[in-house]
Design a protein around this motif. Structure first.
Motif, PDB file in Angstrom:
ATOM      1  N   HIS A  50      -0.673  -2.388 -15.656  1.00 27.16           N
ATOM      2  CA  HIS A  50      -0.139  -1.651 -16.218  1.00 27.16           C
ATOM      3  C   HIS A  50       0.685  -3.061 -16.613  1.00 27.16           C
ATOM      4  CE1 HIS A  50       2.459   2.037 -16.116  1.00 27.16           C
ATOM      5  NE2 HIS A  50       3.156   1.062 -15.972  1.00 27.16           N
TER       6      HIS A  50
ATOM      7  N   THR B 236      -1.344   7.518  -1.785  1.00 26.18           N
ATOM      8  CA  THR B 236      -1.731   7.768  -3.160  1.00 26.18           C
ATOM      9  C   THR B 236      -3.147   7.278  -2.895  1.00 26.18           C
ATOM     10  OG1 THR B 236      -0.847   5.822  -4.287  1.00 26.18           O
ATOM     11  CG2 THR B 236      -0.412   8.113  -4.376  1.00 26.18           C
TER      12      THR B 236
ATOM     13  N   SER C 102      -8.169  -9.985  -5.142  1.00 31.98           N
ATOM     14  CA  SER C 102      -8.426  -8.992  -3.569  1.00 31.98           C
ATOM     15  C   SER C 102      -8.936  -9.591  -2.738  1.00 31.98           C
ATOM     16  CB  SER C 102      -9.000  -8.059  -4.099  1.00 31.98           C
ATOM     17  OG  SER C 102      -8.481  -6.839  -5.018  1.00 31.98           O
TER      18      SER C 102
ATOM     19  N   ASN D 268      -3.850  -8.450 -12.033  1.00 34.03           N
ATOM     20  CA  ASN D 268      -4.281  -8.579 -10.379  1.00 34.03           C
ATOM     21  C   ASN D 268      -4.165 -10.418 -10.150  1.00 34.03           C
ATOM     22  OD1 ASN D 268      -7.366  -8.702  -9.779  1.00 34.03           O
ATOM     23  ND2 ASN D 268      -5.560  -7.717  -8.505  1.00 34.03           N
TER      24      ASN D 268
ATOM     25  N   LEU E 256       0.723  -1.191   0.183  1.00 35.71           N
ATOM     26  CA  LEU E 256       0.102   0.100   0.086  1.00 35.71           C
ATOM     27  C   LEU E 256       0.857   1.392  -0.217  1.00 35.71           C
ATOM     28  CD1 LEU E 256      -2.952   1.608   0.006  1.00 35.71           C
ATOM     29  CD2 LEU E 256      -2.277   1.281   2.548  1.00 35.71           C
ATOM     30  N   ASP E 257       0.044   2.041  -0.892  1.00 39.20           N
ATOM     31  CA  ASP E 257       1.304   3.174  -0.814  1.00 39.20           C
ATOM     32  C   ASP E 257       0.532   4.336  -0.008  1.00 39.20           C
ATOM     33  OD1 ASP E 257       3.256   5.329  -1.649  1.00 39.20           O
ATOM     34  OD2 ASP E 257       1.517   5.852  -2.754  1.00 39.20           O
TER      35      ASP E 257
ATOM     36  N   PRO F 192       2.859   1.810  -7.517  1.00 41.87           N
ATOM     37  CA  PRO F 192       4.243   3.136  -7.170  1.00 41.87           C
ATOM     38  C   PRO F 192       5.621   2.333  -7.059  1.00 41.87           C
ATOM     39  CG  PRO F 192       1.826   3.120  -6.471  1.00 41.87           C
ATOM     40  CD  PRO F 192       1.546   2.546  -6.802  1.00 41.87           C
TER      41      PRO F 192
ATOM     42  N   GLU G 100      -7.049  -5.061  -0.111  1.00 39.62           N
ATOM     43  CA  GLU G 100      -5.986  -5.389  -0.543  1.00 39.62           C
ATOM     44  C   GLU G 100      -5.772  -6.136  -1.545  1.00 39.62           C
ATOM     45  OE1 GLU G 100      -2.786  -6.206   2.310  1.00 39.62           O
ATOM     46  OE2 GLU G 100      -3.085  -8.672   2.073  1.00 39.62           O
ATOM     47  N   GLN G 101      -5.316  -5.409  -2.444  1.00 36.76           N
ATOM     48  CA  GLN G 101      -5.318  -5.299  -4.001  1.00 36.76           C
ATOM     49  C   GLN G 101      -4.110  -6.356  -4.259  1.00 36.76           C
ATOM     50  OE1 GLN G 101      -5.715  -2.838  -7.081  1.00 36.76           O
ATOM     51  NE2 GLN G 101      -3.968  -3.113  -8.167  1.00 36.76           N
TER      52      GLN G 101
ATOM     53  N   ALA H 225      -2.942   3.939  -3.409  1.00 39.66           N
ATOM     54  CA  ALA H 225      -2.838   2.502  -4.320  1.00 39.66           C
ATOM     55  C   ALA H 225      -1.791   1.933  -4.519  1.00 39.66           C
ATOM     56  CB  ALA H 225      -2.514   3.173  -5.836  1.00 39.66           C
ATOM     57  N   TYR H 226      -2.231   0.459  -4.868  1.00 43.55           N
ATOM     58  CA  TYR H 226      -1.696  -0.911  -4.246  1.00 43.55           C
ATOM     59  C   TYR H 226      -0.419  -1.271  -4.934  1.00 43.55           C
ATOM     60  CZ  TYR H 226      -2.936  -2.731   0.223  1.00 43.55           C
ATOM     61  OH  TYR H 226      -4.035  -3.001   1.774  1.00 43.55           O
ATOM     62  N   ASN H 227       0.605  -1.369  -4.810  1.00 46.22           N
ATOM     63  CA  ASN H 227       1.121  -2.232  -5.808  1.00 46.22           C
ATOM     64  C   ASN H 227       2.595  -1.145  -7.017  1.00 46.22           C
ATOM     65  OD1 ASN H 227       0.980  -4.563  -4.172  1.00 46.22           O
ATOM     66  ND2 ASN H 227      -0.367  -4.784  -5.061  1.00 46.22           N
TER      67      ASN H 227
END
Length: 318
Positions: A316, A143, A167, A164, A139-140, A149, A268-269, A145-147
């Motif tokens: 991504h 932001t 979750s 993915n 976790l960031d 960053p 969480e992702q 966001a997970y992962n």
């Protein structure tokens, strides 16, 4: 006789004073001979001694030839492979064991090797070329966001894909009945609470540290903050035994340990990261096919607490 002695990868890591992922890397490069007994990799004492003698034979003035991972992509692609190619999969969730089983069954040219390593160390190992498929749930806090960053910071300049896997709920392990009446992250600042923590670099440790930072809770005053466990079950067991009042982990581990309650606080992702190169190009399509298959997802659906709504989605790609 030494020929009657064999070692596990964990034992080899201790004997050579290197990480288990480095042992896997030596196996991948063909520098350390190994074989499989059930789900466990073994290295004969004679093969270990042969590797040590080869290493010693390199004088200080000699520069070793580039390893397989350091060769140009064209050479890697053309290099002959004797037997199944090892694929190192890092992470601790049971879903990865299921993934490894499906890969081994459906891809006879592959030999999945499971390394139970935390998220941050997994990404660092990938950067060093020691891992092929890494799992991460980082976790960031800035932001939310997970992962991604973390992946973008650690794999600068690399070509990779983030997929993915699932979750799941993460939160607090508390003693049965929640005698400390903990309801959220802010409650962790209460004086006198005894913690069971995860090791640095694990997703649960990053989650805790980010929440403590966001809520202005100093770690110096937390009892047991330095008492580290190497997996979720270890943290849950510390709480169940009464040696700690609270710990952070996944819902799945809480269901396996009696005597505790679980307080879900975040979804969480849990993603897979795959480096894109000449070697992985041959099996990435098969990996995606397996992760997206009904057979694989059907096994995960039988495990309580998994959200598979985005399983197999490419989040991504560079």
């Amino acid at each position: 006789m030494s020929s009657d002695i064999s070692y596990t990868t964990e034992e080899i890591a201790k004997l050579l004073k290197i990480s288990k992922l480095t042992v896997y890397d030596l196996i991948k490069k063909g520098e350390l001979a190994s074989y499989r007994v059930g789900k466990q990799m073994r290295i004969d004492a004679d093969d270990l001694e042969a590797y040590k003698q080869r290493a010693k034979s390199l004088s200080a003035s000699e520069r070793p030839a580039p390893s397989f991972a350091e060769q140009p992509a064209a050479i890697q692609a053309a290099a002959p492979v004797n037997g199944p190619r090892p694929i190192v999969i890092t992470g601790q969730d049971v879903s990865l064991d299921i993934l490894a089983k499906h890969m081994e069954k459906q891809l006879p040219g592959m030999r999945p090797l499971r390394a139970h390593v935390g998220s941050m160390d997994s990404l660092i190992a990938m950067y060093r070329g020691e891992a092929d498929i890494v799992s991460t749930h980082l976790l960031d806090g800035e932001t939310g966001a997970y992962n991604l960053p973390y992946v973008q910071r650690l794999l600068v300049g690399a070509s990779y894909m983030v997929v993915n896997l699932l979750s799941r709920n993460a939160g607090l392990y508390v003693r049965r009945g929640n005698p400390s009446e903990l309801l959220g992250w802010a409650d962790l600042g209460r004086p006198g609470l005894r913690f069971a923590n995860r090791e640095r670099g694990s997703g649960a440790r990053v989650l805790l540290d980010e929440q403590l930072r966001l809520h202005g809770i100093a770690t110096g005053g937390l009892l047991g903050y330095d008492r580290e466990q190497t997996n979720h079950l270890g943290v849950a067991a510390q709480v169940a035994s009464g040696h700690a009042d609270v710990g952070v982990g996944s819902e799945k581990a809480a269901s396996l340990v009696g005597g505790i309650d679980f307080i879900p606080l975040i979804r969480e992702q849990y993603d897979l990261v795959v480096m894109k190169n000449a070697a992985s190009a041959a099996w990435i399509p098969d990996l995606l096919r397996i992760v997206r298959s009904e057979a694989f997802k059907g096994e995960l659906e039988a495990i309580a607490g998994y959200d598979l709504s985005r399983t197999g989605d490419i989040l991504h790609e560079t």
